[in-house]
Design an enzyme around this catalytic site. Structure first.
Site, PDB file in Angstrom:
ATOM      1  N   LYS A 183      65.357  65.344  39.562  1.00  0.00           N
ATOM      2  CA  LYS A 183      64.421  64.705  38.635  1.00  0.00           C
ATOM      3  C   LYS A 183      65.247  64.165  37.484  1.00  0.00           C
ATOM      4  CE  LYS A 183      62.272  68.793  38.275  1.00  0.00           C
ATOM      5  NZ  LYS A 183      60.867  68.593  38.389  1.00  0.00           N
ATOM      6  N   ARG A 184      64.613  63.422  36.570  1.00  0.00           N
ATOM      7  CA  ARG A 184      65.335  62.980  35.388  1.00  0.00           C
ATOM      8  C   ARG A 184      65.916  64.186  34.654  1.00  0.00           C
ATOM      9  NH1 ARG A 184      65.004  57.433  33.730  1.00  0.00           N
ATOM     10  NH2 ARG A 184      66.385  58.220  32.113  1.00  0.00           N
ATOM     11  N   LYS A 233      55.737  66.599  46.426  1.00  0.00           N
ATOM     12  CA  LYS A 233      56.500  66.069  47.573  1.00  0.00           C
ATOM     13  C   LYS A 233      57.231  67.196  48.291  1.00  0.00           C
ATOM     14  CE  LYS A 233      57.008  61.898  44.881  1.00  0.00           C
ATOM     15  NZ  LYS A 233      57.817  61.300  43.809  1.00  0.00           N
ATOM     16  N   THR A 240      55.395  65.202  39.966  1.00  0.00           N
ATOM     17  CA  THR A 240      54.924  64.754  41.276  1.00  0.00           C
ATOM     18  C   THR A 240      55.946  65.143  42.344  1.00  0.00           C
ATOM     19  OG1 THR A 240      55.811  62.587  40.672  1.00  0.00           O
ATOM     20  CG2 THR A 240      53.420  62.846  40.589  1.00  0.00           C
ATOM     21  N   HIS A 244      50.581  60.162  29.746  1.00  0.00           N
ATOM     22  CA  HIS A 244      51.513  60.861  30.646  1.00  0.00           C
ATOM     23  C   HIS A 244      52.451  61.828  29.936  1.00  0.00           C
ATOM     24  CE1 HIS A 244      50.848  58.327  34.285  1.00  0.00           C
ATOM     25  NE2 HIS A 244      50.528  57.421  33.386  1.00  0.00           N
ATOM     26  N   LYS A 253      62.874  69.864  31.067  1.00  0.00           N
ATOM     27  CA  LYS A 253      62.839  70.156  32.508  1.00  0.00           C
ATOM     28  C   LYS A 253      63.767  71.320  32.870  1.00  0.00           C
ATOM     29  CE  LYS A 253      61.712  65.328  33.635  1.00  0.00           C
ATOM     30  NZ  LYS A 253      60.437  65.299  34.374  1.00  0.00           N
TER      31      LYS A 253
HETATM   32  C1  F58 Z   1      55.935  61.299  33.653  1.00  0.00           C
HETATM   33  N1  F58 Z   1      56.276  60.466  32.545  1.00  0.00           N
HETATM   34  C2  F58 Z   1      55.674  62.732  33.252  1.00  0.00           C
HETATM   35  N2  F58 Z   1      57.399  58.712  31.576  1.00  0.00           N
HETATM   36  O1  F58 Z   1      56.801  63.246  32.563  1.00  0.00           O
HETATM   37  C3  F58 Z   1      55.400  63.550  34.502  1.00  0.00           C
HETATM   38  O2  F58 Z   1      55.066  64.864  34.163  1.00  0.00           O
HETATM   39  C4  F58 Z   1      54.255  62.919  35.276  1.00  0.00           C
HETATM   40  O3  F58 Z   1      54.109  63.538  36.510  1.00  0.00           O
HETATM   41  C5  F58 Z   1      54.522  61.441  35.517  1.00  0.00           C
HETATM   42  O4  F58 Z   1      54.784  60.777  34.298  1.00  0.00           O
HETATM   43  C6  F58 Z   1      53.357  60.755  36.181  1.00  0.00           C
HETATM   44  O5  F58 Z   1      52.179  61.035  35.512  1.00  0.00           O
HETATM   45  C7  F58 Z   1      57.194  59.508  32.673  1.00  0.00           C
HETATM   46  O6  F58 Z   1      57.778  59.326  33.721  1.00  0.00           O
HETATM   47  C8  F58 Z   1      58.308  57.740  31.483  1.00  0.00           C
HETATM   48  O7  F58 Z   1      59.191  57.604  32.303  1.00  0.00           O
HETATM   49  C9  F58 Z   1      58.206  56.795  30.320  1.00  0.00           C
HETATM   50  C10 F58 Z   1      58.686  55.435  30.726  1.00  0.00           C
HETATM   51  C11 F58 Z   1      58.743  54.477  29.566  1.00  0.00           C
HETATM   52  C12 F58 Z   1      59.485  54.991  28.400  1.00  0.00           C
HETATM   53  C13 F58 Z   1      59.013  56.355  27.982  1.00  0.00           C
HETATM   54  C14 F58 Z   1      58.976  57.326  29.148  1.00  0.00           C
END
Ligand code: F58
Length: 823
Positions: free
Chosen positions: A558-559, A670, A666, A367, A564
């Protein structure tokens, strides 16, 4: 009654409380022990949840029974995060009983809205990855795929964000405080998970070494199950979450030493394992407790999967025909050595056979492209915590390097890049390399990202195993992200084209025939305005800021992360403010710019950016000279529930990451589905959105991924942009002169430093002008309501591809080889 139905006790229950209404009142009185004088809204919520649960139990039992039969291959989705949000509306919607429930609540003078807000969000995830897992559960259940979700039952989910004096402050999210009616504890389903100790071996009569992991410190994983209901189907899947519990011998050992209080303390410490979700986003912190969480959940999960398998099969070669295990990123990567350990040490299989089974069972999704997010665990730490696993990893690595040497003789660069162990005994273990080596499928989450996975992140592995690599573009569930959160629009769409879109989002294509129909476009506008009015009220309640529902709602939620580029957005806001101030009577498009999102608690720059957004907001929102043409709002505590209110009200969706950095996104999907137009870069899934929706219906700007790489190679100088662009210079100079923070001078120095001193890694200054230009086009086109809503309609109509149903069908067919099973 068929033979199979006789497994249920329902035939012995005389008073069945068949109707929803009966069950509901039954629970109010007998489960919650309430009468008409003591009833609270919380009781109503609880009773309703218990009623829903009752309603699905028979289907749930039946589904479970079907899945136990080994002829149905089951996929196990292993994820450290499931960002579910609330379950009530979704469940009522899936069961088709919303109307009935509304009527019952009326009898007690409650509305569904009153009750909905009581449910705490199940925030067991930090961002896109966790929300994707939740959307996938919904799609797998709806389309009758035999599937289990496995994760951790964190007592504290993602922290609650409070904004104080413009700064983010974190507070714990005690979501279980008042109980959780959706979950069921399974005290009988518990497994022992070991840590530490050492490895011994004995050589048997065949000369084979048998390894024993001994003197371990153990903890139990106890199962809590949550039913995952599909939409209008009898299929009810299970999300099984593990909670840490001290072992009985733990009690025995410690309590017998006589220090009772100390023993209780120790017991508590050991149970802390499942206490809290790590809140970082795209960053690997490397904390011991996190590694323990990962192994804890992997070990309990594999034991559970194994127990089910062995209940009626003892031919381990059949595992890949009956079980698929999908790793949601590398967080569950220890599943690879753990499965090997079980097969070799416990079931006494030979290495080759065990490896064949493992690598035909496990698949991995990547991811992220950010190197700082790739998990690496210290060799030393692993040798202490999981000594047997480290041995197995070493052997996997030895064999891998042998293969590499054979395929690319003498290529030391490749050996170094592909090695699972980096830097020997003082180094670390690269979990992503382990995942690629130990899986039969490696997928990225959008076309562009999957290309980057093949050509950059795992280039050398791709050269060795091209057949493993594939793409599965992400998707979202339209049941939650349109039908439930924006039901006025959903109902209207159904009135035009029927409701087939709820399980086949490509049906939305039929809307295209209305793209010039003024009545339809008008209706879309009315629905949007209605949603904006609701959000405007909520913004006022949450922030005290009044916003105008007729202004353009320009949204970036978003985060908070540098890649970003919330910073690009805020720099443009300052520029817009300057322009309006210098010519307040021009024909401006008024905008409400809305931000929301959490920064990781230790991510200093991201927190600084939040402060900048709020500081700019304070200044602009109180400046009477700009006639409310611009408002800047930061809504605290972004969550699934908040997203469900914000997204239906958005006109413009900001998806402006530096190209090549957002794996998919994502949120972008939405927004488009809810009729917001995208202002974005060609990054992640935006690229495919442009292919589907058409360039003319989006606002695409900025460097492309390969241009970003090229420019970095050639040497990028942010200073040049600062010197040569007077608008940009003015904006930066305002930050320098503490224009927005005269009471706290210097606080934005770290932001200035990242942009100018430290090389502007995410190329904010480079894309600034292109972003401003595209924003001008956005403002122009928003004024032309007919043109705008024609695009809105086409955006909605062309979102078919971005359903998680499509994504899940692809996973099922191409990776898992599973088929739907009708219950
Ligand atoms: C996200 N990753 C991607 N990771 O940033 C985003 O582009 C993508 O759409 C999404 O995954 C789904 O595929 C993400 O959210 C985390 O939050 C991890 C969680 C655990 C620690 C490291 C980051």
């Amino acid at each position: 009654m068929t033979n199979e139905d006789s497994i249920f006790f329902s035939d012995r229950i005389k008073n069945k409380h068949e109707s929803i209404r009966d069950k509901f009142y039954y629970h109010l009185q007998y489960s919650l022990i309430k009468d008409k004088t003591t009833l609270t809204a919380h009781d109503v919520y609880q009773a309703l949840a218990l009623t829903v649960r009752d309603n699905v139990i028979q289907k749930w039992l039946k589904t479970d029974y079907e899945h136990q039969k080994n002829e149905n291959k089951v996929v196990n989705y292993l994820s450290m995060e499931f960002l579910i949000g609330r379950l009530m509306i979704n469940s009522l919607n899936n069961l088709g009983i919303i109307q009935e429930v509304k009527e019952i609540l009326k009898e007690l003078n409650y509305s569904l809205g009153d009750i909905e807000g009581i449910e705490p969000d199940m925030g067991l995830g930090s961002g896109g990855l966790g929300r994707l897992a939740a959307c996938f559960l919904d799609s797998m259940a709806t389309h009758n795929y035999p599937a289990m979700g496995y994760g951790i039952r964190y007592e504290f989910g993602i922290f609650k964000q409070v904004i104080r004096q413009g700064y983010q402050v974190e507070e714990p999210d005690n979501w279980l405080r008042d109980g959780n009616p959706w979950e069921i504890k399974r005290p009988e389903i518990k497994y022992r998970v070991s840590f530490g100790g050492r490895v011994e071996y004995l050589t048997n009569e065949d000369g084979k070494n048998i390894y024993y992991w001994v003197d371990t410190e153990d903890i139990m994983g106890v199962a809590w199950d949550i039913p995952i209901l599909g939409y209008e189907t009898n299929n009810v899947n299970t999300l099984r979450l593990w909670q840490a519990q001290a072992t009985d011998d733990f009690d025995f050992d410690y309590f017998n030493t006589g220090d009772y209080i100390k023993a209780v303390e120790k017991k508590n410490i050991s149970e802390n394992l499942s206490k809290v979700l790590y809140p970082n986003d795209n960053f690997h912190l490397g904390k011991v407790l996190r590694l323990k969480q990962e192994y804890f959940f992997v070990s309990a999960t594999l034991q559970d999967i194994f127990a089910k398998f062995k209940a009626d099969c003892n031919d381990f070669n059949k595992i890949p025909d009956q079980i698929a295990i999908q790793l949601n990123d590398t967080h569950p990567s220890l599943a690879i050595p753990e499965l090997m350990r079980i097969l070799i040490d416990q079931e006494r299989l030979e290495w080759d056979q065990a490896w064949e089974i493992t690598t035909k069972t496990i698949a991995y999704t990547n991811h992220t492209v950010l190197p700082e997010a790739l998990e690496k665990w210290g060799y030393e730490l692993l040798s202490q915590l999981l000594p047997r696993h480290l041995q197995i990893i070493q052997e996997i690595n030895r064999r891998l390097l042998e293969k590499v040497d054979k395929a690319f003789p003498g290529d030391v660069y490749k050996m170094k890049a592909m090695s699972i162990i980096e830097g020997g005994e003082n180094g670390c273990v690269r979990m992503a390399n382990l995942c690629v080596e130990g899986s039969y499928s490696v997928n990225g989450v959008a076309k562009l990202h999957s290309e980057i996975v093949k050509t950059r992140i795992f280039k050398d592995f791709y050269d060795l195993y091209p057949e493993k690599f594939n793409n599965k573009t992400n998707g979202i569930t339209q049941r939650r992200w349109l039908d439930a959160c924006n039901h006025h629009l959903g109902n209207y769409i159904s009135s035009l084209i029927g409701n087939g879109w709820k399980t086949d989002l490509y049906e939305l294509k039929k809307l295209e025939q209305f793209s010039d129909n003024e009545e339809v476009l008008n209706q879309l506008r009315e629905k949007k305005l209605h949603n904006k009015e609701i959000l405007a009220r909520e913004i006022y309640e949450l922030t005290g800021i009044r916003v105008n529902p007729n202004s353009m709602f320009d949204v970036q939620v978003k985060r908070l992360h540098e890649y970003k580029r919330q910073l690009l957005n805020i720099l443009h806001i300052i520029h817009l403010y300057n322009k309006i101030k210098s010519n307040p009577n021009a024909n401006w498009t008024s905008r409400t710019i809305i931000f929301s999102g959490k920064a990781a608690p230790t991510y200093y720059i991201a927190k600084n950016i939040i402060k900048l957004i709020t500081a700019v907001g304070v200044k602009i929102n109180s400046d009477a000279t700009i006639n409310d043409l611009l408002k800047v709002v930061f809504i605290p505590n972004y969550s699934v529930s908040l997203a469900e209110n914000i997204i239906p009200a958005a006109d413009l969706s900001e998806q402006i990451s530096t190209a090549g950095f957002e794996a998919s996104g994502t949120g972008n999907m939405k927004f488009a589905l809810n009729g917001a137009l995208t202002l974005g870069t060609l990054d992640g899934a935006n690229v495919e959105m442009q292919e589907e929706i058409g360039d003319e219906n989006m606002f695409i700007f900025g460097l492309k991924a390969e241009e970003v790489v090229q420019m970095k190679k050639e040497g990028y100088s942010p200073e040049h942009y600062y010197q040569s662009n007077p608008d940009l210079k003015k904006v930066i100079d305002m930050l320098r002169s503490n224009y927005f923070n005269d009471h706290e001078p210097g606080i934005f120095q770290p932001i200035l430093d990242t942009l100018l001193k430290n090389g502007d890694f995410f190329m904010v200054l480079e894309d600034f002008q292109a972003y401003c230009n595209m924003n001008e086009r956005v403002s122009r086109e928003f004024k032309d309501t007919k043109l705008w809503y024609n695009k809105v309609l086409l955006n909605i109509a062309r979102c078919g591809k971005f359903s998680s149903d499509r994504a899940i069908h692809e996973y099922a067919k191409d990776i898992w080889n599973i088929k739907p099973v009708k219950v």
